[in-house]
Design an enzyme around this catalytic site. Structure first.
Site, PDB file in Angstrom:
ATOM      1  CG  ASP A 153      -2.033   0.939   1.154  1.00 15.62           C
ATOM      2  OD1 ASP A 153      -2.300   1.468   0.059  1.00 15.62           O
ATOM      3  OD2 ASP A 153      -2.672   1.192   2.194  1.00 15.62           O
ATOM      4  CG  ASN A 200      -7.204  -2.615  -6.075  1.00 13.71           C
ATOM      5  OD1 ASN A 200      -6.249  -3.333  -5.775  1.00 13.71           O
ATOM      6  ND2 ASN A 200      -7.621  -1.645  -5.262  1.00 13.71           N
TER       7      ASN A 200
HETATM    8  C1  FPP Z   1      -2.094   0.124  -3.401  1.00 11.30           C
HETATM    9  O1  FPP Z   1      -1.540   1.415  -3.270  1.00 11.30           O
HETATM   10  C2  FPP Z   1      -1.439  -0.544  -4.511  1.00 11.30           C
HETATM   11  C3  FPP Z   1      -2.073  -1.148  -5.560  1.00 11.30           C
HETATM   12  C4  FPP Z   1      -3.525  -1.241  -5.710  1.00 11.30           C
HETATM   13  C5  FPP Z   1      -1.291  -1.757  -6.661  1.00 11.30           C
HETATM   14  C6  FPP Z   1      -0.118  -2.552  -6.187  1.00 11.30           C
HETATM   15  C7  FPP Z   1       0.606  -3.038  -7.344  1.00 11.30           C
HETATM   16  C8  FPP Z   1       1.942  -3.097  -7.404  1.00 11.30           C
HETATM   17  C9  FPP Z   1       2.824  -2.674  -6.317  1.00 11.30           C
HETATM   18  C10 FPP Z   1       2.587  -3.669  -8.591  1.00 11.30           C
HETATM   19  C11 FPP Z   1       2.988  -5.083  -8.260  1.00 11.30           C
HETATM   20  C12 FPP Z   1       3.656  -5.654  -9.375  1.00 11.30           C
HETATM   21  C13 FPP Z   1       3.856  -6.957  -9.547  1.00 11.30           C
HETATM   22  C14 FPP Z   1       4.619  -7.368 -10.705  1.00 11.30           C
HETATM   23  C15 FPP Z   1       3.315  -8.007  -8.649  1.00 11.30           C
HETATM   24  P1  FPP Z   1      -2.484   2.661  -3.519  1.00 11.30           P
HETATM   25  O2  FPP Z   1      -2.534   2.954  -4.962  1.00 11.30           O
HETATM   26  O3  FPP Z   1      -3.828   2.376  -2.912  1.00 11.30           O
HETATM   27  O4  FPP Z   1      -1.748   3.773  -2.739  1.00 11.30           O
HETATM   28  P2  FPP Z   1      -2.443   5.022  -2.040  1.00 11.30           P
HETATM   29  O5  FPP Z   1      -3.269   4.462  -0.911  1.00 11.30           O
HETATM   30  O6  FPP Z   1      -1.274   5.823  -1.554  1.00 11.30           O
HETATM   31  O7  FPP Z   1      -3.263   5.721  -3.083  1.00 11.30           O
END
Ligand code: FPP
Length: 237
Positions: free
Chosen positions: A14, A62
């Site tokens: 996250d 998501n």
């Molecule tokens: C949550 O942070 C993150 C996600 C929904 C996407 C996570 C995906 C990756 C890290 C890529 C992984 C890659 C591989 C190859 C497995 P957020 O967007 O909710 O962050 P925020 O809360 O700060 O907005």
């Protein structure tokens, strides 16, 4: 007695969006940075010999994000899986087995194919299983397991009184793997967010205010050191 190395660590990746905003970058660039952190932690955990690691990459919820962000995350999966295909010998030598963890409905076919290839090509690697949770929800996973059990009952293969916890566990995407010993959530949030809700019954938790892209190998060392000091009782005394 001190705990040994955790057998299974879960990571809720996250904070990519906030990391990007702080750097003046787009959210998609935040996910690219998140994927780089994933690569590093994955390799390091494998070097340490952690048996299972689960990374929450994309939840069933998501899909509600803006289409451009969803598409960018899917492209990140494609890039990583193509790269894994190129590095398959290296990954096999490291003993890294890749496992897709999530529902298949709605996920682009080419991504499922890339995951299946990565999974099949690493089937003999036994040092570390890397579960990548995509289109994953803990409740949906339990429904998936229970539906398969119901089919067996309907077919007369199983009696209702034979349904027990181990049967439900055996129908989850983590079948055959130990439950997570510790679940890690960066970015200052204190929620499980539908992540391995069945498997997490006795998991320890570890939180940090750091955002996922800033997560380092030293943080993983700290988690392992902290875990060793936790007193796990599993309901006993
Ligand atoms: C949550 O942070 C993150 C996600 C929904 C996407 C996570 C995906 C990756 C890290 C890529 C992984 C890659 C591989 C190859 C497995 P957020 O967007 O909710 O962050 P925020 O809360 O700060 O907005």
């Amino acid at each position: 007695m001190a705990n040994e190395l955790p057998l299974h660590i879960g990571f809720i990746m996250d904070g990519n969006g906030r990391w990007a905003t702080r750097q003046g970058l787009s959210r998609s660039e935040g996910h690219v940075a998140g994927a780089n952190a994933f690569r590093r932690i994955c390799e390091y955990g494998c070097d340490l010999g952690i048996k299972s690691m689960t990374f929450y990459a994309f939840s069933t919820e998501n899909w509600k994000r803006p289409p451009a962000e969803v598409a960018a995350i899917m492209d990140i999966f494609r890039d990583y899986l193509r790269e894994a295909e190129e590095r398959k010998l290296e990954n096999a030598q490291k003993g890294m087995h890749m496992h897709y963890m999530g529902g298949r409905d709605g996920v682009p076919e080419d991504i499922l194919d890339l995951f299946d290839t990565a999974e099949n090509e690493s089937i003999n690697a036994t040092r570390t299983t890397v579960n990548i949770a995509v289109n994953y929800g803990g409740r949906a996973e339990i429904v998936h397991s229970v539906r398969n059990i119901a089919k067996r009952v309907q077919a007369g293969e199983l009696a209702p009184h034979e349904i027990d916890e181990s049967l439900i566990s055996a129908g989850l995407y983590t079948a055959g793997q130990p439950d997570p010993d510790i679940i890690v959530r960066p970015s200052g949030e204190y929620r499980l967010s539908n992540f391995m809700i069945w498997q997490a019954a006795y998991s320890e938790f570890w939180y940090t205010d750091k955002l996922w892209p800033d997560f380092t190998e030293a943080d993983l060392d700290q988690i392992i050191a902290d875990y060793a000091k936790r007193n796990r009782r599993f309901g006993g005394v």
